[in-house]
Design a protein around this motif. Structure first.
Motif, PDB file in Angstrom:
ATOM      1  N   VAL A   1     -20.658  37.107  24.168  1.00 25.46           N
ATOM      2  CA  VAL A   1     -20.415  35.355  24.189  1.00 25.46           C
ATOM      3  C   VAL A   1     -21.787  34.703  24.931  1.00 25.46           C
ATOM      4  CG1 VAL A   1     -18.741  34.515  25.140  1.00 25.46           C
ATOM      5  CG2 VAL A   1     -20.052  35.337  27.075  1.00 25.46           C
ATOM      6  N   GLY A   2     -22.628  36.380  24.302  1.00 26.34           N
ATOM      7  CA  GLY A   2     -23.989  36.312  24.735  1.00 26.34           C
ATOM      8  C   GLY A   2     -24.460  35.478  26.090  1.00 26.34           C
ATOM      9  N   ASP A   3     -25.440  34.172  26.126  1.00 19.70           N
ATOM     10  CA  ASP A   3     -25.634  33.636  27.161  1.00 19.70           C
ATOM     11  C   ASP A   3     -24.545  32.567  27.921  1.00 19.70           C
ATOM     12  OD1 ASP A   3     -26.966  35.589  27.022  1.00 19.70           O
ATOM     13  OD2 ASP A   3     -29.330  34.291  27.480  1.00 19.70           O
ATOM     14  N   THR A   4     -23.753  32.422  26.652  1.00 16.15           N
ATOM     15  CA  THR A   4     -22.950  30.824  26.923  1.00 16.15           C
ATOM     16  C   THR A   4     -22.162  31.457  27.685  1.00 16.15           C
ATOM     17  OG1 THR A   4     -22.696  30.963  24.326  1.00 16.15           O
ATOM     18  CG2 THR A   4     -21.039  29.389  25.854  1.00 16.15           C
ATOM     19  N   LEU A   5     -21.967  31.898  28.908  1.00 19.04           N
ATOM     20  CA  LEU A   5     -20.795  32.147  30.148  1.00 19.04           C
ATOM     21  C   LEU A   5     -21.758  33.438  30.358  1.00 19.04           C
ATOM     22  CD1 LEU A   5     -17.187  31.970  28.479  1.00 19.04           C
ATOM     23  CD2 LEU A   5     -18.517  30.070  30.579  1.00 19.04           C
ATOM     24  N   PHE A   6     -21.136  33.367  31.863  1.00 21.11           N
ATOM     25  CA  PHE A   6     -21.263  34.197  32.522  1.00 21.11           C
ATOM     26  C   PHE A   6     -20.146  34.798  32.979  1.00 21.11           C
ATOM     27  CE2 PHE A   6     -26.296  32.525  32.225  1.00 21.11           C
ATOM     28  CZ  PHE A   6     -26.149  33.078  31.398  1.00 21.11           C
ATOM     29  N   MET A   7     -20.030  35.467  34.811  1.00 21.19           N
ATOM     30  CA  MET A   7     -18.932  35.644  35.270  1.00 21.19           C
ATOM     31  C   MET A   7     -19.293  34.656  36.002  1.00 21.19           C
ATOM     32  SD  MET A   7     -18.071  38.765  34.351  1.00 21.19           S
ATOM     33  CE  MET A   7     -17.246  39.418  36.185  1.00 21.19           C
ATOM     34  N   PRO A   8     -17.508  34.781  36.138  1.00 20.04           N
ATOM     35  CA  PRO A   8     -17.277  32.775  36.507  1.00 20.04           C
ATOM     36  C   PRO A   8     -17.936  32.595  38.252  1.00 20.04           C
ATOM     37  CG  PRO A   8     -14.859  34.561  35.941  1.00 20.04           C
ATOM     38  CD  PRO A   8     -16.615  35.319  36.053  1.00 20.04           C
ATOM     39  N   ASP A   9     -17.955  33.745  38.635  1.00 20.85           N
ATOM     40  CA  ASP A   9     -18.721  33.459  40.024  1.00 20.85           C
ATOM     41  C   ASP A   9     -20.496  32.674  40.081  1.00 20.85           C
ATOM     42  OD1 ASP A   9     -20.004  35.953  39.103  1.00 20.85           O
ATOM     43  OD2 ASP A   9     -19.737  37.066  41.252  1.00 20.85           O
ATOM     44  N   TYR A  10     -20.747  32.736  38.799  1.00 17.70           N
ATOM     45  CA  TYR A  10     -22.323  32.803  38.326  1.00 17.70           C
ATOM     46  C   TYR A  10     -22.452  30.914  37.395  1.00 17.70           C
ATOM     47  CZ  TYR A  10     -27.532  33.139  38.155  1.00 17.70           C
ATOM     48  OH  TYR A  10     -29.273  32.749  38.017  1.00 17.70           O
ATOM     49  N   GLY A  11     -21.381  30.835  36.311  1.00 17.07           N
ATOM     50  CA  GLY A  11     -21.747  30.047  35.377  1.00 17.07           C
ATOM     51  C   GLY A  11     -21.466  30.281  33.919  1.00 17.07           C
ATOM     52  N   THR A  12     -23.113  29.450  33.784  1.00 20.32           N
ATOM     53  CA  THR A  12     -22.638  28.837  32.710  1.00 20.32           C
ATOM     54  C   THR A  12     -24.295  29.263  32.002  1.00 20.32           C
ATOM     55  OG1 THR A  12     -23.455  26.747  32.407  1.00 20.32           O
ATOM     56  CG2 THR A  12     -21.483  27.594  31.859  1.00 20.32           C
ATOM     57  N   ALA A  13     -24.847  29.280  30.866  1.00 16.76           N
ATOM     58  CA  ALA A  13     -26.309  29.592  30.284  1.00 16.76           C
ATOM     59  C   ALA A  13     -27.054  27.879  30.928  1.00 16.76           C
ATOM     60  CB  ALA A  13     -26.315  29.763  28.900  1.00 16.76           C
ATOM     61  N   ARG A  14     -28.226  27.862  30.905  1.00 16.33           N
ATOM     62  CA  ARG A  14     -29.119  27.137  31.231  1.00 16.33           C
ATOM     63  C   ARG A  14     -29.142  26.319  29.586  1.00 16.33           C
ATOM     64  NH1 ARG A  14     -34.484  29.362  32.714  1.00 16.33           N
ATOM     65  NH2 ARG A  14     -35.781  27.275  32.627  1.00 16.33           N
ATOM     66  N   CYS A  15     -29.668  24.843  29.304  1.00 17.25           N
ATOM     67  CA  CYS A  15     -29.630  24.272  27.996  1.00 17.25           C
ATOM     68  C   CYS A  15     -30.805  23.506  28.169  1.00 17.25           C
ATOM     69  CB  CYS A  15     -28.354  22.853  27.858  1.00 17.25           C
ATOM     70  SG  CYS A  15     -27.054  23.880  28.520  1.00 17.25           S
ATOM     71  N   ASP A  16     -31.809  24.276  28.597  1.00 13.50           N
ATOM     72  CA  ASP A  16     -32.980  23.073  29.282  1.00 13.50           C
ATOM     73  C   ASP A  16     -34.303  24.167  28.049  1.00 13.50           C
ATOM     74  OD1 ASP A  16     -33.176  25.129  29.980  1.00 13.50           O
ATOM     75  OD2 ASP A  16     -35.107  24.601  31.747  1.00 13.50           O
ATOM     76  N   PHE A  17     -33.578  25.169  26.710  1.00 11.20           N
ATOM     77  CA  PHE A  17     -34.951  25.869  25.909  1.00 11.20           C
ATOM     78  C   PHE A  17     -34.972  24.591  24.798  1.00 11.20           C
ATOM     79  CE2 PHE A  17     -33.862  30.354  27.309  1.00 11.20           C
ATOM     80  CZ  PHE A  17     -34.431  30.164  28.705  1.00 11.20           C
TER      81      PHE A  17
END
Length: 289
Positions: free
Chosen positions: A163-179
């Motif tokens: 999934v690339g950066d779309t999802l991280f491990m559940p205890d961290y969350g998701t990718a940033r979207c400000d690029f």
């Protein structure tokens, strides 16, 4: 056809990146996902220890590399795709087919000149959403998952999704979207596409930032993500997610390697051409990001 690939994982401590070799056990054909070319920003020096580790694993396991794929244009490490292709003698370099606007935006920022093509031709293959391809006898599918960038692609390979950066491990969350071109609404929709996969689908992320100082981890399941992702688990509405994501993104610093890495990665892993003195240069645009 097999749907259970063997997966070798390689954690790069310097950039918190995980690269993968995805293997069809029946044929020993394989793909490399999100490779790393080492870069020391203090010395401006490129090296190949991480990529050479992948090459050694390919040779030790007698693998045939069919694909060298990128989930997106990374802003935190250099891609080793072209180096790997050269030294392995094969491997189709692929990325999502929405790469063109990303190239166009950053070609302007880095003043790469009118002769720099912004149609994705630096890559060997541009994957379309829903496109199917094979790794030996394992079927794979490209899934368009924008939000972190407008060109992010996830790869469902057998029973595993990268999934690339779309999802991280559940205890961290998701990718940033400000690029540039990022969009929290788009990321929410992309995650819902992934959440529609069977709950036992294995999820492999491109980074792990070890929250709380825990050991590096990069594999979960769709079921675990839906139940426990701290930012986008089942029950989180799109509006709630967008408010959270945009508020958090406003506090984040730019990645350390964003300026040098983008210049390499929009080229498919090629370094800039040598200048008249034989040296290669990366540009640092001021007040552009």
């Amino acid at each position: 056809m097999s749907n259970v690939p063997e997966i070798l994982s390689f954690f790069d401590k310097a950039t918190s990146t995980i690269s993968y070799i995805v293997i069809d056990p029946a044929t020993k054909h394989a793909a490399i996902v999100d490779s790393v070319l080492d870069y020391d920003p203090k010395a401006g020096r490129v090296s190949t220890a991480s990529a050479d580790e992948l090459i050694a694993a390919v040779k030790a396991n007698d693998l045939t590399i069919d694909w060298i794929v990128e989930t997106h244009v990374h802003a935190d490490h250099f891609s080793a795709a072209r180096y790997l292709q050269k030294h392995l003698g094969r491997g189709v370099i692929g990325i999502g087919d929405h790469i063109a606007p990303v190239q166009s935006n950053f070609a302007d920022i880095f003043d790469m000149g009118a002769d720099f093509a912004t149609d994705g031709r630096q890559f060997d293959h541009l994957f379309k959403d829903g496109e199917r391809f094979m790794i030996g006898t394992v079927e794979a599918e490209a899934i368009y998952t924008p939000g972190h960038t407008p060109a992010c692609m996830s790869y469902l390979i057998g029973n595993a999704v990268f999934v690339g950066d779309t999802l991280f491990m559940p205890d961290y969350g998701t990718a940033r979207c400000d690029f540039p071109g990022g969009d929290a609404h788009a990321l929410y929709a992309s995650v819902q596409r992934l959440f529609a996969l069977p709950p036992e689908t294995r999820v492999f992320t491109a980074h792990d930032y070890q929250p709380g100082g825990r050991a590096p981890a990069w594999e979960s399941t769709i079921g675990e993500q839906k139940a426990g992702n701290i930012q986008i688990h089942d029950g989180i509405s799109e509006d709630e997610f967008v408010v959270m994501r945009e508020k958090r993104d406003a506090t984040l610093a730019a990645p350390v390697l964003i300026l040098p890495s983008l210049q390499v990665n929009i080229r498919g892993g090629d370094l800039p051409d040598p200048s008249h003195n034989g040296r290669r240069y990366l540009k640092i645009p001021l007040n552009a990001i």
